[in-house]
Design an enzyme around this catalytic site. Structure first.
Site, PDB file in Angstrom:
ATOM      1  CG  ASN A  95      -1.702   1.262   1.401  1.00  0.00           C
ATOM      2  OD1 ASN A  95      -1.882   2.014   0.449  1.00  0.00           O
ATOM      3  ND2 ASN A  95      -2.192   1.515   2.610  1.00  0.00           N
ATOM      4  CE  LYS A 102       0.279   3.606   4.718  1.00  0.00           C
ATOM      5  NZ  LYS A 102       0.175   3.761   6.133  1.00  0.00           N
ATOM      6  CG  HIS A 106      -5.668   1.855   5.142  1.00  0.00           C
ATOM      7  ND1 HIS A 106      -5.247   2.804   6.038  1.00  0.00           N
ATOM      8  CD2 HIS A 106      -4.643   0.999   4.967  1.00  0.00           C
ATOM      9  CE1 HIS A 106      -3.994   2.517   6.383  1.00  0.00           C
ATOM     10  NE2 HIS A 106      -3.603   1.444   5.742  1.00  0.00           N
ATOM     11  CD  GLU A 147      -2.798   5.574   6.676  1.00  0.00           C
ATOM     12  OE1 GLU A 147      -2.820   5.667   5.437  1.00  0.00           O
ATOM     13  OE2 GLU A 147      -1.818   5.133   7.314  1.00  0.00           O
ATOM     14  CD  GLU A 169      -3.346  -2.657   7.357  1.00  0.00           C
ATOM     15  OE1 GLU A 169      -2.254  -2.875   6.852  1.00  0.00           O
ATOM     16  OE2 GLU A 169      -3.976  -1.613   7.156  1.00  0.00           O
ATOM     17  N   GLY A 200       2.597   2.206  10.608  1.00  0.00           N
ATOM     18  CA  GLY A 200       3.529   3.315  10.425  1.00  0.00           C
ATOM     19  C   GLY A 200       4.249   3.726  11.694  1.00  0.00           C
ATOM     20  CB  SER A 204       5.483  -1.741  11.825  1.00  0.00           C
ATOM     21  OG  SER A 204       5.022  -0.422  12.090  1.00  0.00           O
TER      22      SER A 204
HETATM   23  C1  PEP Z   1      -0.629   0.191   5.977  1.00  0.00           C
HETATM   24  O1  PEP Z   1      -0.705   1.374   5.725  1.00  0.00           O
HETATM   25  O2  PEP Z   1      -1.533  -0.556   5.611  1.00  0.00           O
HETATM   26  C2  PEP Z   1       0.515  -0.287   6.726  1.00  0.00           C
HETATM   27  C3  PEP Z   1       0.471  -1.496   7.207  1.00  0.00           C
HETATM   28  O3  PEP Z   1       1.578   0.587   6.892  1.00  0.00           O
HETATM   29  P1  PEP Z   1       3.022   0.252   7.524  1.00  0.00           P
HETATM   30  O4  PEP Z   1       3.487  -1.047   6.932  1.00  0.00           O
HETATM   31  O5  PEP Z   1       3.889   1.389   7.119  1.00  0.00           O
HETATM   32  O6  PEP Z   1       2.826   0.153   8.992  1.00  0.00           O
END
Ligand code: PEP
Length: 254
Positions: free
Chosen positions: A11, A13, A97, A99, A169, A175, A214
């Site tokens: 992803n 973003k 997601h 976000e 998630e 992040g 992460s």
């Molecule tokens: C994400 O945005 O779905 C995500 C898992 O980000 P990150 O791997 O940077 O934590």
């Protein structure tokens, strides 16, 4: 790793111009050429979708969008519909997601409509679910997951549940550099699979559950080895072709 085919999705973003996306895919393709047992997808911003589809055509890399609207067309300024994605051969779409839930006010009810529209259009959906740090501390992880999974899948016909990938998630891991402990990821995945099983045990055996938050080349193997984790949704580490390819390699069954 289970017998389900692993899926590793990146992803991006709001990162990468078309030129940057092109350069990434040229770097990635030779690195993932041999990973035949893994499904992989890149989810670039809308502006880079068409270029990525063209550059990845004939390869094993699929291209997914990061969001879509549930309507076919209409007065929805700034939105993109499923037919617009399938017209340019996009393969799938991330929905819900955290976000978008947090920053754009997306609700479970709205995500359910999008999920049904994506499946109707032939797009492979990845439904994102996960609890915040405060919810985990209050012991509300299962309540949150139950709500998001049951409502999110409410409009999916039972026999199509297995076509949905569900990304667990935890918001506190996205992040932040703080990855969930393998036991936490496995426990959540088992719970999510049981929720699907309450509608159809057969479909629960098919549904792919990804971990996101992460994920890096260093921690991927321990997460991807878990019995109920069938892949990863990768944010930051997917921006680097070598790091993403290393995560894909970690998903390949030995
Ligand atoms: C994400 O945005 O779905 C995500 C898992 O980000 P990150 O791997 O940077 O934590």
């Amino acid at each position: 790793m289970s017998t389900r085919r692993p899926l590793i999705a990146g992803n991006w973003k709001m990162h990468k111009t078309v030129a940057e996306a092109e350069s990434f895919i040229q770097q990635l393709l030779p690195l993932v050429y041999a990973a035949e047992a893994v499904d992989l997808a890149i989810c670039p911003p809308f502006t880079a979708l068409a270029a990525m589809v063209d550059s990845a055509r004939g390869s094993r890399v699929q291209v997914f969008a990061q969001n879509m609207h549930q309507a076919q067309a209409g007065a929805f300024t700034g939105e993109i519909s499923a037919p617009m994605l399938t017209e340019i051969d996009v393969d799938g779409v991330i929905l819900g997601h955290s976000e978008r839930r947090e920053l754009c006010g997306e609700s479970d009810r709205g995500i359910a409509l999008k999920l049904a529209a994506a499946l109707d259009a032939g797009l492979e959906p990845i439904l994102c679910v996960g609890e915040s740090e405060a919810e985990r501390e209050r012991g509300e992880t299962e309540r949150k997951l139950r709500h998001q999974v049951q409502e999110g899948l409410a409009k999916v016909e039972t026999e199509r549940l297995g076509e949905v990938a569900i990304a667990y998630e935890p918001i506190w891991a996205i992040g932040t550099g703080t990855v969930a402990e393998p036991e936490q990821a496995q426990e959540a995945a088992v719970f999510i699979r049981a929720l699907v099983a309450s509608r159809s045990p057969e479909q629960a055996g098919r549904v792919r559950i990804l971990y996101g938050g992460s994920v890096t080349p260093e921690n991927a193997a321990s997460l991807l080895a878990l019995a109920d984790i069938d892949g990863a949704l990768v944010g930051g580490a997917s921006l680097d072709a070598r790091a993403f390819a290393a995560i894909v390699a970690a998903a390949a069954p030995a």
